[in-house]
Design a protein around this motif. Sequence first.
Motif: not given
Length: 81
Positions: A9-28
């Motif tokens: 199935a095609p991808k669909k954009a979704a808006n999510l809220s994520v813990n900011s520290d978790l997001l920062k560490k995963t992006r790093a």
Amino acid sequence: MADLYNSNAPKKAANLSVNSDLLKKTRALNINLSATLERALKEELAKREAARWIDENRSAIRSYNEFVEQHGCFGDEFREF
């Protein structure tokens, strides 16, 4: 067994809220957020579908287990272990 979902199935954009520290560490660590989320959702979907199947078939499972308790399994007389 039927597929859990259409993996083509095609991808669909979704808006999510994520813990900011978790997001920062995963992006790093260059963790692919989309792939990780899809994998986690697939695991959760499989777990819930399995639980739903067990719930829907609880009566049949109980009946089968009672039958086996009373009569044994098919082919027990041929088992060598």
